[in-house]
Design a protein around this motif. Structure first.
Motif, short mmCIF file in Angstrom:
data_model
loop_
_atom_site.label_atom_id
_atom_site.label_comp_id
_atom_site.label_asym_id
_atom_site.label_seq_id
_atom_site.Cartn_x
_atom_site.Cartn_y
_atom_site.Cartn_z
N ILE A 1 0.80 -1.22 0.00
CA ILE A 1 0.00 0.00 0.00
C ILE A 1 0.83 1.27 0.00
O ILE A 1 0.29 2.37 -0.09
N VAL A 2 2.16 1.14 0.07
CA VAL A 2 2.97 2.34 0.19
C VAL A 2 2.87 3.21 -1.06
O VAL A 2 3.03 4.43 -1.01
N LEU A 3 2.55 2.59 -2.20
CA LEU A 3 2.40 3.38 -3.43
C LEU A 3 0.98 3.90 -3.60
O LEU A 3 0.65 4.45 -4.64
N LYS A 4 0.14 3.66 -2.62
CA LYS A 4 -1.26 4.06 -2.68
C LYS A 4 -1.95 3.50 -3.92
O LYS A 4 -2.44 4.24 -4.78
N PRO A 5 -2.01 2.19 -4.05
CA PRO A 5 -2.62 1.59 -5.24
C PRO A 5 -4.14 1.67 -5.17
O PRO A 5 -4.70 1.96 -4.12
N GLU A 6 -4.80 1.43 -6.31
CA GLU A 6 -6.26 1.44 -6.33
C GLU A 6 -6.81 0.04 -6.15
O GLU A 6 -7.96 -0.15 -5.79
N PHE A 7 -5.94 -0.94 -6.43
CA PHE A 7 -6.44 -2.30 -6.50
C PHE A 7 -5.40 -3.24 -5.90
O PHE A 7 -4.22 -3.13 -6.18
N ILE A 8 -5.87 -4.13 -5.05
CA ILE A 8 -4.93 -5.09 -4.46
C ILE A 8 -5.48 -6.50 -4.65
O ILE A 8 -6.66 -6.76 -4.43
N VAL A 9 -4.61 -7.39 -5.12
CA VAL A 9 -4.96 -8.80 -5.17
C VAL A 9 -4.40 -9.44 -3.91
O VAL A 9 -3.21 -9.38 -3.67
N ALA A 10 -5.27 -10.00 -3.08
CA ALA A 10 -4.81 -10.67 -1.87
C ALA A 10 -4.96 -12.17 -2.07
O ALA A 10 -6.07 -12.69 -2.07
N ASP A 11 -3.82 -12.83 -2.29
CA ASP A 11 -3.86 -14.26 -2.62
C ASP A 11 -3.72 -15.09 -1.35
O ASP A 11 -2.62 -15.29 -0.86
N GLU A 12 -4.81 -15.56 -0.84
CA GLU A 12 -4.84 -16.35 0.40
C GLU A 12 -3.91 -15.76 1.47
O GLU A 12 -3.01 -16.45 1.95
#
Lengths: 323, 326, 325, 312
Positions: free
Chosen positions: B175-186
């Motif tokens: 999140i340090v780059l302030k993304p818009e979308f994160i894929v959380a793989d298990e």
């Protein structure tokens, strides 16, 4: 009838940084035909306990205290030869990682047969093969796959083969160390069903070690909850899960997500793996306990018997139990 | 949070086939179909749960979206832009908008880098700020993931942290780059149950505070229920069922979803099998087109399920199912 | 079927590698500074003969044609004539090959068996006295300087005690007798064989022991060993039946990989003991600027290494069911 | 590319205040190493050899007759045993064996370390590149490694010296280095392949890091201990090959090495009469390879758990 009785078992590991207590004064009993669930987080010493029962601890671990009574003889007092007679014939094991529990260079059936012939040297080869065939039938693996090697099996089939191997000598106790952890949910429920089935059929006692409290709840009669090498709550399933008393047990249960209960469970406690041991004499859960009182910081915890089949290792047990 | 209906990511007829590597010893190639003509839409600001067994292709979807791999056929759009066309600078920009959290926190941090070095690296790569502002941003993201006070952790190396703490560091890096979308793989499958919830709460906070869209990949249907706005069930590279979380959980339509729910241990509620799905195991496999679940399905009918692949059809209220008999 | 396909592929790979080495060698010999003609043509030849040979080898023609001639000669088994011996290189090599084969293969196989066996013992008694001594002994053997060891062997066993002949492969006095029976000849060769064999054996077995020991220690940590223990098997069965077959696999691989390095030692041993083998012939040819012989022996040695790698592949497939099926 | 390296420089600067922790991690490793008997013995032996190499400058200063190459004792013109003037005796033309032995230590270190260093640098970078980029780059580099691997290094150097005439010591170093990298690169490649599958590499990729940055900052620090380990083994093998070459008479004639000393004993037929001459060089070669090997093995034991099981 008591099959296995563990009394004040303590195990330490010798490491470069000194001695680490893996198990501290563990006591419990297991009756013939019963299933005892041993539940706790990773690193709480539950696997060590399983290995200690088989006397298979690694070289740097030693049992410093306690007794292991199995069928009224103390396993710790047996010679190496005598314990070898008991292994697998009386107590067998289902290991966590089935893919690694089978030797890659030998055929699966041969490995199962080996277990049979080792403990019954007078047995003819033909009848050993017959018995192995029966075991394959029992766990639902086609017979034509008997001559195959482990790497030709799928994950679920390997796990079933390992179970077949555990049943090979008709033991009275099986130690199942996280037997379904690596499997998918549907496979897990199938394996659990079949374990339940064998248990009824063969009147087995099972010590079921798992980190998953729901699996334990599904399969066990009695439950031991472990934390940082200590037993903290012990009793019948209905008591321990229905009316948990120890704050840790409560946390463990509340952090389990179900399909039915409220969406927001209790706010869980702090990350617990950082450091458990502040003072070995005090309660091991003290630093993270939401209920802790002054007395906890001054006094050793004691076992409180709330019912004949429900014991808690907490100073505040009565207080919590009575609301 | 279903206020916006704007799409952020769209997968359009994605097909991905893995060829077993030509290892030293085996020369024949086995094809493993990971995804078969899969289409999916992810709305801005939601948490979409992707539920499936191991080998179902759920991780592949995540990896395709963040462009760790490329699909064989089909297109993936981010804000209506085809991501396969991205090159160099626009790719770097893309990288800063999409991030991923990996399954195993013991493997996802470089053992040779301290927490600070790990978290600050994306800022260095994207040349954002100077050293003081970077320090501040790192502190902020560490605080967001509940590693407080950050100063206590900056100098630690991964092996000094617990599994839960490592996973938080991994989230902080994402999140340090302030993304818009994160894929959380298990993200919690390797963690203890008590720690798992803390990670979930952090993810919820990311969604609520930073308005980050999350694709939550999991094998646990309960985790999806706890965390997600919408749930998509995937089986062998096919989407089986998709809909609002509450709908899918209380009123599953597809036999596979029912089986999943049934297989889940019913904690303390006896052994009620709600849907009584008995999975078949002995059905003959069919060559050619058929329902992917045909071999194991109890209610499948010969002549229907073994000749055609069912399409994902909308039933009601955004709830769609790929089954002829739902 | 899998296995056959795999071995076939390996065979093709090996052939390609061999061709590349052949080509490199060809280019080296033609393009190295100095006159390539002088390297191919015996300086003691008469000018007519030399001219004949030059045109025969195509040395007056462009490089690619020379290469074609080179390949053609190779496949017809013609490596030219040795400067030193004045006879066909092929004949010399055929003559030396059995000697090398006897010395090298027996030493490798013997040291592999002993090394694997003792490594198994050492790892089983980890940190006990026997392990310490075996490991230390293996370490020392493995790092002994081979030519020096060979000299010491000769000095002590042949010169001081006089149990074995100083060098060579046979004693002329026995072979001169026309009525000497085959058996006494065999004994004579074996008598000569023992010292070089012992030298090579000592050098190799140490490294095999060390590899087997550490591989075995890794294997003993595997879960299936715990399973075997839990099954109540006897320790000896666990060691020999469950651990050793798995632990030996990496040893087989590393024997194959170190084969080229072992050849160095073989050549040195042959040279010091005057054992008439390919390695000694190569050293000899290089010292005497006998280029055709040097080239051919080097090619042969490369071929031998490649072929033995192939044999090890087959052996590995035999030992590991994961490859067979 | 340029900006990337400057970025990693900036990263290195950011790291400065945290150096201490790294050093303490190193200290921990060092403590484990020190406990290891084999490692300690190896280090002690190595320092003795280093001392020998340093002392090698002294004998020619005392008297030109102690020069290892050109010095000849005017009173002696054949090989004699140890005496007050010549502690280890002299060789066949009256040169001092001790000063030759000391000079040999210098050559051994020089050849061993420089050739091992070159082959490690080559092997590590080729291994990382092949492992990281994969596909045809990997295929080409690894086939090349296969080809080099089946050629016995000693015999290759022999062929070279027959083609190019007498090789000087640096050419020998270079040829040995060029033919000894494939083993290293295979190991490093395998290690890179396992690292590449680890999510932290993918995380770096997602952060937008270039391949160069990933290799330098994420892969290299993780394979470097392994390269260092292999360097100790390569030093041993380089010393052995150089000694063997000199023993066969193909060494650099302008310097004295232990292998050459052995050759003189052997070729001049003194091996049966002059054990004082036969023993020292052989013992030295064997011991120096042994001590590098011991250090390597001890390092192996220190590093192994990290390399195989990661941090815990």
């Amino acid at each position: 009838m008591t099959l296995l009785e563990v009394k004040d078992l303590s195990v330490v590991y010798q490491t470069r940084k000194g001695f680490i207590t893996a198990l501290n004064n563990i006591s419990f009993e297991l009756n013939r035909g019963n299933t005892l669930g041993l539940v706790g987080e990773s690193g709480c010493g539950k696997s060590t306990l399983g290995m200690a029962l088989m006397r298979l601890l690694p070289g740097n671990a030693s049992i410093i205290k306690g007794n292991l009574f199995f069928e009224n003889q103390d396993l710790l007092k047996l010679t190496d030869d005598e314990i070898r007679q008991i292994r697998w014939k009386k107590i067998s094991m289902i290991f966590q990682a089935a893919m690694n529990a089978l030797n890659p260079v030998h055929r699966v059936a041969d490995q199962i047969m080996e277990a049979i012939t080792t403990h019954n040297s007078s047995l003819l080869r033909e009848s050993a093969i017959k018995q192995t065939e029966k075991l394959f039938d029992l766990v639902n693996i086609p017979k034509r796959r008997m001559t195959e090697y482990p790497h030709q099996y799928s994950g679920g089939m390997k796990q079933r083969a390992v179970i077949a191997m555990a049943l090979a000598c008709r033991p009275s106790l099986i130690i199942a160390d996280e037997p379904t952890t690596a499997l998918d949910v549907i496979l897990q429920s199938q394996i659990l069903e079949s374990i339940k089935l064998f248990q009824k059929k063969l009147n087995l006692a099972i010590l079921f070690i798992s980190h998953d409290i729901a699996v334990v709840a599904d399969i066990c009669h009695d439950i031991c909850v472990m934390y940082a090498g200590e037993l903290i709550e012990y009793g019948a399933k209905e008591k321990v899960l229905g009316a948990p008393v120890h704050p840790y047990t409560k946390t463990l249960i509340s952090s389990y997500l179900t399909l039915i209960r409220d969406l927001r469970p209790l706010k869980p406690v702090q990350d617990s793996t950082t450091s458990h041991i502040s003072n070995p004499d005090l309660c091991c859960f003290l630093n993270y306990c939401p209920n802790s009182e002054k007395i906890c910081r001054n006094q050793k915890p004691v076992w409180v018997e709330l019912a004949p089949d429900h014991r808690v290792f907490c100073l505040l047990a009565n207080k919590i139990y009575n609301g | 949070m279903k206020t916006t209906t704007k799409l952020i990511v769209e997968l359009d007829h994605i097909r991905k086939v893995y060829r077993s590597k030509q290892t030293f010893f085996r020369s024949d190639q086995k094809k493993i179909i990971a995804l078969e003509c899969l289409s999916m839409k992810i709305k801005r600001g939601e948490i979409l749960g992707l539920v499936g067994e191991s080998g179902s292709g759920k991780t592949t979807i995540g990896r395709l979206i963040v462009k760790l791999e490329n699909p064989d056929t089909g297109k993936i759009y981010l804000d209506d832009k085809d991501i396969s066309l991205l090159k160099r600078n626009s790719l770097k920009n893309f990288r800063s908008r999409l991030q991923m959290i990996f399954q195993d926190p013991y493997q996802s941090l470089n053992p040779q880098l301290s927490v600070f070095d790990t978290v600050v690296e994306p800022l260095i790569i994207h040349k954002i700020g100077d050293s003081t502002s970077r320090q501040k941003q790192v502190n902020q993201s560490l605080e967001l993931v509940d590693l407080k006070p950050p100063a206590d952790f900056l100098d630690s190396y991964p092996h000094q942290l617990s599994g839960g703490q490592r996973q938080r560091v991994a989230i902080a890096r994402a999140i340090v780059l302030k993304p818009e979308f994160i894929v959380a793989d298990e993200p919690t499958s390797m963690l203890d149950a008590t720690v798992q919830l803390q990670i979930f709460d952090i993810l919820l906070e990311l969604k609520n505070k930073l308005n980050i869209t999350i694709l939550f990949i999991t094998h646990s249907i309960t985790a999806a229920r706890y965390l997600c706005d919408r749930i998509a069930v995937i089986y062998r590279g096919h989407l089986m069922e998709q809909g609002p979380a509450q709908d899918v959980m209380t009123n599953p339509k597809h036999p596979y979803t029912k089986a999943l729910i049934d297989a889940h241990p019913k904690f303390g509620y006896a052994n009620k099998k709600q849907y009584k799905t008995l999975l078949k195991t002995q059905r003959e496999p069919v060559n050619g087109e058929c329902c992917p679940f045909f071999i194991r399905c109890e209610i499948a009918k010969m002549g229907v399920c073994d000749i055609k692949t069912p399409e994902l059809k909308k039933k009601h209220n955004h709830h769609s199912v790929a089954c002829f008999f739902s | 079927m899998e296995l056959r396909k795999y071995l076939f592929r390996r065979l093709i790979e090996i052939t390609i590698i061999f061709f590349v080495i052949m080509t490199i060698l060809f280019l080296l010999f033609r393009l190295a500074p100095g006159d390539p003609v002088s390297r191919m043509v015996d300086p003691s030849m008469t000018p007519e003969d030399a001219r004949h040979l030059i045109s025969q080898l195509g040395l007056d023609q462009p490089l690619y044609q020379q290469y074609i001639i080179y390949l053609r000669n190779f496949f017809s088994g013609d490596f030219g004539v040795s400067f030193h011996y004045g006879t066909s290189v092929m004949g010399i090599i055929w003559d030396r090959l059995p000697n090398t084969a006897i010395l090298f293969t027996t030493s490798i196989i013997l040291s592999a068996f002993v090394g694997i066996f003792l490594g198994k013992i050492a790892s089983w008694h980890k940190d006990k006295k026997i392990d310490t001594w075996l490991t230390l002994g293996a370490l020392i053997c493995h790092t002994l300087f081979l030519p020096w060891l060979a000299l010491i062997m000769i000095w002590f066993f042949a010169y001081k005690i006089g149990w074995f002949p100083l060098n060579g492969i046979l004693s002329p006095e026995i072979w001169i007798q026309t009525d000497a029976c085959f058996f006494s000849k065999l004994i004579d060769v074996l008598h000569h064989l023992i010292l070089p064999l012992a030298t090579l054996f000592l050098i190799h077995f140490g490294s095999y022991l060390l590899i087997m020991r550490s591989s075995m220690l890794d294997t003993l940590k595997e879960d299936y060993i715990t399973t075997a223990r839990a099954k109540g098997l006897k320790e000896k069965i666990i060691r020999n039946h469950h651990a050793a077959p798995n632990a030996a696999l990496p040893v087989v691989t590393s024997i194959a990989l170190s084969l080229a390095f072992s050849i160095n030692g073989g050549a040195l041993t042959e040279t010091v003991f005057s054992w008439p083998g390919i390695g000694r012939e190569l050293v000899f040819a290089v010292s005497n600027n006998d280029y055709p012989l040097a080239q051919a022996s080097f090619l042969l040695i490369a071929a031998v290494v490649l072929l033995s790698n192939f044999l090890v592949d087959i052996l590995y497939a035999y030992l590991d069911p994961r490859i067979r099926y | 590319m340029v900006t990337n390296t400057s970025d990693s420089m900036a990263g290195a600067l950011d790291m400065l205040p945290k150096k201490r922790q790294k050093i303490s991690a190193f200290n921990e490793k060092w403590l484990i190493f020190k406990e290891n008997f084999i490692g300690r013995a190896g280090l002690i032996l190595l320092s003795l050899f280093a001392l020998m190499a340093l002392l090698s400058f002294i004998p020619p200063l005392i008297d030109p007759m102690y020069h290892p190459m050109t010095g000849v004792d005017p009173k002696i013109s054949c090989s004699v045993g140890p005496s007050i003037h010549h502690w280890l005796g002299t060789d066949f033309i009256g040169r001092d064996i001790l000063s030759q032995l000391l000079a040999g230590a210098k050559i051994a270190f020089m050849v061993g370390i420089s050739s091992a260093f070159i082959s490690i640098v080559l092997g590590t970078s080729i291994g990382m590149i092949a492992g990281y980029f994969g596909r045809y780059i990997d295929a080409i580099l690894m086939r090349l490694a296969d080809i080099i691997m089946v050629m016995p290094t000693l015999l290759v150097v022999l062929i070279f010296s027959s083609l190019f005439g007498q090789l000087n010591i640096w050419t020998i170093v270079l040829v040995i280095a060029l033919f000894r990298w494939p083993g290293v690169s295979r190991v490093i490649r395998a290690q890179t392949l396992t690292l590449k599958q680890r999510p932290f590499i993918e995380a770096a990729k997602l952060a937008g890091a270039s391949p160069i940055r990933i290799i330098l900052r994420h892969i290299m620090p993780n394979v470097l201990p392994l390269s260092l380990l292999y360097m100790t083994f390569r030093v041993s093998s380089a010393i052995i090959i150089e000694a063997a070459l000199a023993f066969l008479g193909f060494g650099d004639p302008s310097s004295v090495s232990w292998g050459m000393m052995l050759q003189w004993v052997w070729k001049t037929g003194h091996m049966f009469q002059a054990p004082y001459w036969l023993l020292p060089p052989g013992i030295c070669i064997s011991l120096i390879t042994l001590s590098f090997y011991m250090v390597g093995r001890a390092m192996d034991e220190v590093l192994d758990p990290r390399l195989r099981k990661e941090d815990d």
